[in-house]
Design a protein around this motif. Structure first.
Motif, mmCIF file in Angstrom:
data_model
loop_
_atom_site.group_PDB
_atom_site.id
_atom_site.type_symbol
_atom_site.label_atom_id
_atom_site.label_comp_id
_atom_site.label_asym_id
_atom_site.label_seq_id
_atom_site.Cartn_x
_atom_site.Cartn_y
_atom_site.Cartn_z
ATOM 1 N N CYS A 172 -74.797 -4.350 -46.271
ATOM 2 C CA CYS A 172 -73.980 -4.032 -45.249
ATOM 3 C C CYS A 172 -74.020 -5.090 -43.813
ATOM 4 C CB CYS A 172 -74.248 -2.632 -44.665
ATOM 5 S SG CYS A 172 -73.711 -1.339 -45.468
ATOM 6 N N LEU A 173 -75.130 -5.608 -43.578
ATOM 7 C CA LEU A 173 -75.243 -6.455 -42.698
ATOM 8 C C LEU A 173 -74.410 -7.915 -42.688
ATOM 9 C CD1 LEU A 173 -79.204 -6.098 -41.811
ATOM 10 C CD2 LEU A 173 -77.220 -5.335 -40.274
ATOM 11 N N LYS A 174 -74.655 -8.176 -44.263
ATOM 12 C CA LYS A 174 -73.796 -9.270 -44.629
ATOM 13 C C LYS A 174 -72.287 -9.143 -44.487
ATOM 14 C CE LYS A 174 -73.171 -12.327 -48.919
ATOM 15 N NZ LYS A 174 -71.422 -12.227 -48.945
ATOM 16 N N VAL A 175 -71.718 -7.892 -44.633
ATOM 17 C CA VAL A 175 -70.357 -7.562 -44.378
ATOM 18 C C VAL A 175 -70.250 -7.713 -42.802
ATOM 19 C CG1 VAL A 175 -68.576 -6.200 -44.236
ATOM 20 C CG2 VAL A 175 -69.833 -6.288 -46.389
ATOM 21 N N ALA A 176 -70.980 -7.188 -42.099
ATOM 22 C CA ALA A 176 -70.855 -7.187 -40.700
ATOM 23 C C ALA A 176 -70.752 -8.521 -39.968
ATOM 24 C CB ALA A 176 -72.041 -6.248 -39.794
ATOM 25 N N ARG A 177 -71.841 -9.539 -40.540
ATOM 26 C CA ARG A 177 -71.952 -10.760 -39.941
ATOM 27 C C ARG A 177 -70.645 -11.480 -40.288
ATOM 28 N NH1 ARG A 177 -77.928 -10.625 -41.840
ATOM 29 N NH2 ARG A 177 -79.119 -10.198 -39.977
ATOM 30 N N GLU A 178 -70.147 -11.441 -41.484
ATOM 31 C CA GLU A 178 -69.128 -12.139 -41.751
ATOM 32 C C GLU A 178 -67.673 -11.629 -41.173
ATOM 33 O OE1 GLU A 178 -68.793 -11.232 -45.915
ATOM 34 O OE2 GLU A 178 -70.164 -12.926 -46.627
ATOM 35 N N GLY A 179 -67.801 -10.249 -40.699
ATOM 36 C CA GLY A 179 -66.604 -9.712 -39.880
ATOM 37 C C GLY A 179 -65.283 -9.662 -40.455
ATOM 38 N N PHE A 180 -65.267 -9.683 -41.965
ATOM 39 C CA PHE A 180 -63.869 -9.701 -42.252
ATOM 40 C C PHE A 180 -63.480 -8.092 -42.707
ATOM 41 C CE2 PHE A 180 -61.396 -9.013 -46.433
ATOM 42 C CZ PHE A 180 -60.082 -9.453 -45.886
ATOM 43 N N TYR A 181 -62.485 -7.655 -42.559
ATOM 44 C CA TYR A 181 -62.100 -6.228 -42.872
ATOM 45 C C TYR A 181 -60.612 -6.107 -43.376
ATOM 46 C CZ TYR A 181 -66.291 -5.219 -39.800
ATOM 47 O OH TYR A 181 -67.482 -5.226 -39.389
ATOM 48 N N GLU A 182 -60.619 -5.389 -44.438
ATOM 49 C CA GLU A 182 -59.188 -5.154 -45.012
ATOM 50 C C GLU A 182 -58.205 -4.433 -44.236
ATOM 51 O OE1 GLU A 182 -62.235 -4.347 -46.573
ATOM 52 O OE2 GLU A 182 -62.365 -5.442 -48.098
ATOM 53 N N THR A 183 -57.107 -4.682 -44.560
ATOM 54 C CA THR A 183 -56.044 -4.175 -43.589
ATOM 55 C C THR A 183 -56.176 -2.522 -43.103
ATOM 56 O OG1 THR A 183 -54.407 -5.734 -43.966
ATOM 57 C CG2 THR A 183 -53.444 -3.922 -43.265
ATOM 58 N N GLU A 184 -56.539 -1.850 -44.530
ATOM 59 C CA GLU A 184 -56.442 -0.358 -44.281
ATOM 60 C C GLU A 184 -57.782 0.090 -43.335
ATOM 61 O OE1 GLU A 184 -58.248 -1.521 -48.334
ATOM 62 O OE2 GLU A 184 -56.573 -2.056 -47.074
ATOM 63 N N ARG A 185 -58.800 -0.918 -43.180
ATOM 64 C CA ARG A 185 -60.152 -0.515 -42.427
ATOM 65 C C ARG A 185 -59.714 -0.670 -40.972
ATOM 66 N NH1 ARG A 185 -64.837 -3.468 -45.347
ATOM 67 N NH2 ARG A 185 -66.074 -2.106 -43.906
ATOM 68 N N LEU A 186 -58.576 -1.315 -40.709
ATOM 69 C CA LEU A 186 -58.307 -1.815 -39.357
ATOM 70 C C LEU A 186 -57.358 -0.846 -38.765
ATOM 71 C CD1 LEU A 186 -57.329 -5.569 -40.052
ATOM 72 C CD2 LEU A 186 -59.551 -4.738 -38.983
ATOM 73 N N GLN A 187 -56.925 0.275 -39.479
ATOM 74 C CA GLN A 187 -55.996 1.105 -38.957
ATOM 75 C C GLN A 187 -56.137 2.055 -37.705
ATOM 76 O OE1 GLN A 187 -55.060 4.044 -41.935
ATOM 77 N NE2 GLN A 187 -57.228 4.563 -42.301
ATOM 78 N N ASN A 188 -57.399 2.216 -37.276
ATOM 79 C CA ASN A 188 -57.758 3.064 -36.126
ATOM 80 C C ASN A 188 -57.914 2.002 -34.756
ATOM 81 O OD1 ASN A 188 -57.743 5.393 -37.212
ATOM 82 N ND2 ASN A 188 -60.195 5.266 -38.015
ATOM 83 N N ILE A 189 -57.774 0.941 -34.997
ATOM 84 C CA ILE A 189 -57.681 -0.071 -33.957
ATOM 85 C C ILE A 189 -56.483 -0.250 -33.323
ATOM 86 C CG2 ILE A 189 -58.250 -2.473 -32.989
ATOM 87 C CD1 ILE A 189 -60.082 -2.792 -35.493
ATOM 88 N N PRO A 190 -55.983 -0.089 -32.100
ATOM 89 C CA PRO A 190 -54.935 -0.269 -31.389
ATOM 90 C C PRO A 190 -54.080 -1.848 -31.701
ATOM 91 C CG PRO A 190 -56.076 0.868 -29.997
ATOM 92 C CD PRO A 190 -57.090 0.401 -31.272
ATOM 93 N N PRO A 191 -53.070 -1.789 -32.237
ATOM 94 C CA PRO A 191 -52.411 -3.088 -32.634
ATOM 95 C C PRO A 191 -52.745 -4.215 -31.630
ATOM 96 C CG PRO A 191 -50.734 -1.411 -33.093
ATOM 97 C CD PRO A 191 -52.011 -0.828 -32.188
ATOM 98 N N HIS A 192 -52.768 -3.963 -30.418
ATOM 99 C CA HIS A 192 -52.642 -5.071 -29.396
ATOM 100 C C HIS A 192 -54.031 -5.610 -29.383
ATOM 101 C CE1 HIS A 192 -54.353 -1.708 -26.918
ATOM 102 N NE2 HIS A 192 -54.568 -2.585 -26.144
ATOM 103 N N LEU A 193 -55.106 -4.834 -29.629
ATOM 104 C CA LEU A 193 -56.632 -5.256 -29.824
ATOM 105 C C LEU A 193 -56.909 -5.877 -30.988
ATOM 106 C CD1 LEU A 193 -58.489 -2.131 -28.419
ATOM 107 C CD2 LEU A 193 -57.567 -4.151 -27.083
ATOM 108 N N ILE A 194 -56.247 -5.700 -32.190
ATOM 109 C CA ILE A 194 -56.256 -6.493 -33.443
ATOM 110 C C ILE A 194 -55.809 -8.008 -33.101
ATOM 111 C CG2 ILE A 194 -55.752 -6.813 -35.630
ATOM 112 C CD1 ILE A 194 -55.311 -3.665 -35.827
ATOM 113 N N GLY A 195 -54.488 -7.860 -32.245
ATOM 114 C CA GLY A 195 -54.076 -9.291 -32.083
ATOM 115 C C GLY A 195 -55.044 -10.004 -31.100
ATOM 116 N N LYS A 196 -55.635 -9.475 -30.234
ATOM 117 C CA LYS A 196 -56.404 -10.090 -29.147
ATOM 118 C C LYS A 196 -57.802 -10.565 -29.503
ATOM 119 C CE LYS A 196 -57.642 -9.263 -24.049
ATOM 120 N NZ LYS A 196 -57.780 -8.174 -23.139
ATOM 121 N N TYR A 197 -58.407 -9.448 -30.523
ATOM 122 C CA TYR A 197 -59.778 -9.957 -30.994
ATOM 123 C C TYR A 197 -60.013 -10.089 -32.402
ATOM 124 C CZ TYR A 197 -60.741 -7.811 -26.267
ATOM 125 O OH TYR A 197 -60.793 -7.612 -24.902
#
Length: 307
Positions: A172-197
């Motif tokens: 889990c820590l390896k995934v967290a450090r890499e910071g890559f998330y598939e599109t479906e795992r980003l769905q709870n983030i407001p779109p403007h925050l995805i674009g920003k961060y």
């Protein structure tokens, strides 16, 4: 960090070696598989036996005792990490609307007082903000915290921010450090925050440097912390946290360990600091120096300041 899973498993007769392996897991991590959860424990262990080509629990116990490094794989296997961005939004709303504004006001007053004091260092360290995410899984929680800070603090660059995020699972820590998330795992983030961060990439997005620069991921075994040990990557700077997130972790410990964990989390908090727990983890059955925050629409506790 949640023991269990939904893999199919073959029925087996009671096996003393299975119980001994379960005891080893408890000794190393305090993860508690009660009899009603034994089938979940078997599921995960069956998977590891198949991976190693071992015939039975006795063989695996021998392998475990002869290969200490196997414990990391075993604990990885025994935890399933169900998490997502902005999980329990009421807690992040409380952080945004109550906790952070109060901190800004208090630290601002401290800073102004320091200006009138001789040899005060002009408030050195006053604007430090430290947050712990215990059981951070694959990183969604600490990155959510980071976004909340950056979006809420009026002058985030004026703060010395450190989010310490730890988990017992190396994968889990390896995934967290890499910071890559598939599109479906980003769905709870407001779109403007995805674009920003985040930076878009094939199949998903990667957490940007602004987020990653605030978060320090470390191996964290709460069993060791409850025993008074420092995390191996934090020889100094352990404790004094303004906010602690420890959500959906406590329910997987035995009752006696839950009490010890509550005491430990309280000890890690600075006076007046806040603890966020999971929806099924109220603290009213435990002894502690924390007070439930009145009128909050979520489970959040505050450490008493005058002790």
């Amino acid at each position: 960090m949640e023991p269990g899973g939904n893999l199919a498993y073959r029925d087996v007769a009671p096996d003393p070696y299975l119980d001994r392996i379960r005891e080893r897991v408890f000794e190393r991590s305090r993860l508690y598989f009660a009899p009603r959860k034994l089938s979940l424990f078997r599921q995960r262990l069956e998977t590891r036996l198949a991976q190693l080509g071992l015939a039975d629990y006795r063989s695996y116990l021998s392998h475990l005792e002869e290969t200490p490094a196997e414990y990391a794989s075993l604990l990885d296997l025994m935890t399933i990490n169900e998490t997502f961005f902005f999980r329990n939004p009421d807690q992040f709303r409380h952080l945004r609307q109550v906790v952070l504004p109060e901190l800004e006001m208090a630290r601002g007053r401290e800073m102004m007082r320091s200006w009138g004091e001789k040899d005060s260092g002009a408030g050195a360290g006053t604007m430090k903000l430290r947050i712990l995410c215990a059981g951070c899984s694959t990183g969604e929680e600490p990155y959510t915290v980071a976004m909340t800070l950056l979006e809420t603090l009026r002058y985030p660059k004026a703060w010395d921010i450190e989010i310490v995020a730890g988990d017992i699972s190396k994968s889990c820590l390896k995934v967290a450090r890499e910071g890559f998330y598939e599109t479906e795992r980003l769905q709870n983030i407001p779109p403007h925050l995805i674009g920003k961060y985040f930076t878009a990439t094939a199949g998903g997005a990667v957490a940007g440097e602004e987020l990653r620069g605030l978060v320090r991921f470390i191996p964290l075994n709460l069993n060791q912390v409850m025993g008074g040990e420092l995390p191996p990557e934090l020889e100094t700077g352990w404790g004094g946290f303004d906010v602690v997130f420890c959500r959906n972790v406590m329910i997987y410990f035995s009752p006696s360990c839950q009490q010890l964990l509550v005491e430990t989390l309280s000890r890690l908090l600075a006076p007046g600091g806040h603890l966020f727990t999971g929806d099924a983890e109220p603290l009213h059955l435990f002894s502690h120096d924390l007070a439930a925050v009145p009128d909050a629409s979520c489970l959040v506790y505050r450490k008493l300041e005058n002790l």
